[in-house]
Enzyme design. Structure first.
Site, PDB file in Angstrom:
ATOM      1  N   LEU A  42      82.208 -30.536   6.965  1.00 57.80           N
ATOM      2  CA  LEU A  42      80.869 -30.279   7.486  1.00 57.80           C
ATOM      3  C   LEU A  42      80.106 -31.594   7.434  1.00 57.80           C
ATOM      4  O   LEU A  42      80.127 -32.284   6.418  1.00 57.80           O
ATOM      5  CB  LEU A  42      80.134 -29.236   6.637  1.00 57.80           C
ATOM      6  CG  LEU A  42      80.236 -27.766   7.031  1.00 57.80           C
ATOM      7  CD1 LEU A  42      79.437 -26.911   6.046  1.00 57.80           C
ATOM      8  CD2 LEU A  42      79.742 -27.519   8.451  1.00 57.80           C
ATOM      9  N   ASP A  43      79.424 -31.939   8.508  1.00 53.68           N
ATOM     10  CA  ASP A  43      78.629 -33.157   8.533  1.00 53.68           C
ATOM     11  C   ASP A  43      77.555 -33.109   7.446  1.00 53.68           C
ATOM     12  O   ASP A  43      77.103 -32.023   7.062  1.00 53.68           O
ATOM     13  CB  ASP A  43      77.962 -33.333   9.895  1.00 53.68           C
ATOM     14  CG  ASP A  43      78.975 -33.584  11.005  1.00 53.68           C
ATOM     15  OD1 ASP A  43      80.035 -34.162  10.717  1.00 53.68           O
ATOM     16  OD2 ASP A  43      78.699 -33.194  12.159  1.00 53.68           O
ATOM     17  N   PRO A  44      77.106 -34.280   6.965  1.00 54.56           N
ATOM     18  CA  PRO A  44      76.075 -34.297   5.918  1.00 54.56           C
ATOM     19  C   PRO A  44      74.824 -33.500   6.288  1.00 54.56           C
ATOM     20  O   PRO A  44      74.225 -32.837   5.437  1.00 54.56           O
ATOM     21  CB  PRO A  44      75.763 -35.789   5.763  1.00 54.56           C
ATOM     22  CG  PRO A  44      77.037 -36.468   6.145  1.00 54.56           C
ATOM     23  CD  PRO A  44      77.615 -35.641   7.249  1.00 54.56           C
ATOM     24  N   ALA A  46      74.644 -30.837   8.042  1.00 55.91           N
ATOM     25  CA  ALA A  46      74.914 -29.408   8.134  1.00 55.91           C
ATOM     26  C   ALA A  46      74.918 -28.743   6.765  1.00 55.91           C
ATOM     27  O   ALA A  46      75.164 -29.380   5.737  1.00 55.91           O
ATOM     28  CB  ALA A  46      76.253 -29.183   8.829  1.00 55.91           C
ATOM     29  N   ARG A 186      77.776 -30.109  17.919  1.00 63.76           N
ATOM     30  CA  ARG A 186      76.866 -31.149  18.422  1.00 63.76           C
ATOM     31  C   ARG A 186      77.286 -31.643  19.802  1.00 63.76           C
ATOM     32  O   ARG A 186      76.445 -32.115  20.580  1.00 63.76           O
ATOM     33  CB  ARG A 186      76.722 -32.293  17.421  1.00 63.76           C
ATOM     34  CG  ARG A 186      77.969 -32.910  16.891  1.00 63.76           C
ATOM     35  CD  ARG A 186      77.640 -33.720  15.622  1.00 63.76           C
ATOM     36  NE  ARG A 186      78.834 -34.070  14.890  1.00 63.76           N
ATOM     37  CZ  ARG A 186      79.364 -35.291  14.851  1.00 63.76           C
ATOM     38  NH1 ARG A 186      78.790 -36.270  15.535  1.00 63.76           N
ATOM     39  NH2 ARG A 186      80.439 -35.530  14.147  1.00 63.76           N
TER      40      ARG A 186
END
Length: 305
Positions: A42-44, A46, A186
């Protein structure tokens, strides 16, 4: 000798600003074990469901990575960022006339065009490897990176609400997305904005489901890691959500762990992989061969070997 280290799967609610690797580091400290991995970054920016395997639970992560996922997201139409999300500043902006021409109908049409099987170009700032190096590293080094399109499945792309702030240069669209593994939400934001001629990026992203694991199953990582750690979901319980299962007796379980084959008429399928369980313990993931023959491929009940 029995392995007394933590064995199982933990579903956690990743906080905003923490990397997935950062979550792994905290879980290692919380449970007092080094063998921890996660099933999909998971991206930071998110938040939400991050599934972690501990001990032999790490052997299940490859299967969990490939399951479908659900996200709640906010797409901001009117501007783009280098990362396609709010982790970087907008650098491209829509013309006011183009943004004013965006309507609910056009947004709905744009969402519909991105639903179903689509060929999606991942965001350049991603963990995808290009000639052995992460794409994001190449971008940060100043390289122009063009990733190849991948076929992904967007089984649901629902608009939950739209807020028009055209005078301020943006339109925010709240959405819920069910998608296959490998989908970049995204990139959906980027492509929706691009198709509408106004640019787009994510301002919020929350993963609410990974396969059978939902946000209601998730635990919050405490600030104080001396807090008692919760029980893990057992290997058998998790494995049953991933593959068909077959139950064997103790003798058959031991034979499988010793590398022998076992013949059974209890397999739910004639080929492929199955989860082998004995007395609610995960024994192995086994290959089903002709005639109901089972051959262990990934061992879990190491005490029986």
């Amino acid at each position: 000798m029995s392995d007394t280290s933590p064995q199982g799967v933990l579903v956690c609610d990743k906080p905003q600003g923490l990397t997935s690797h950062g979550v792994v580091s905290r879980i290692r400290r919380w449970y007092g074990t080094r063998k921890v991995g996660h099933a999909g970054t998971l991206d930071p920016m998110a938040t939400g469901v991050l599934v972690l395997g501990l001990g032999r639970g790490t052997k299940l992560l490859g299967y969990i990575t490939g399951v479908s996922k659900t996200y709640l997201a906010t797409i901001r139409l009117g501007s783009a960022t280098p990362t396609d999300d709010a982790d970087s500043e907008p650098d491209l902006f829509a013309e006011a006339s183009a943004l004013s021409a965006v309507t609910d109908t056009r947004i709905a049409q744009g969402v519909s065009a991105l639903t179903g099987p689509i060929d999606q170009v991942p965001s350049a700032v991603s963990a995808i490897k290009v000639n052995g190096q992460r794409s994001y590293a190449r971008v940060r080094a100043g390289e122009e990176v063009e990733l190849k399109a991948r076929r992904v499945e967007i089984s649901r792309f629902s608009i939950l609400g739209t807020r028009y702030s055209v005078s301020e240069g943006h339109i925010d669209v709240d959405v819920e997305v069910d998608c296959s593994s490998g989908t970049y939400v995204r990139a959906l934001a980027r492509d929706l904005g691009g198709n509408l001629g106004v640019y787009g990026h994510l301002t919020a992203l929350r993963r609410t489901r990974v396969g059978a694991f939902g946000i209601d199953d998730a635990v919050t990582i405490p600030e104080d890691l001396d807090t008692a750690a919760p029980a893990l979901t057992s290997l058998a319980e998790v494995a049953r959500t991933l593959l068909p299962s077959v139950h064997v007796d103790a003798g058959e379980a031991k034979a499988l762990m010793q590398g022998k084959t076992v013949t059974t008429d209890r397999s739910p399928q004639e080929s492929g992989e199955v989860v082998v369980i004995c007395d609610e313990e995960l024994v192995s993931i086994a290959e089903v061969r002709a005639g109901g023959v089972l051959k262990s491929q990934t061992a879990f009940a190491i005490d029986l070997a």
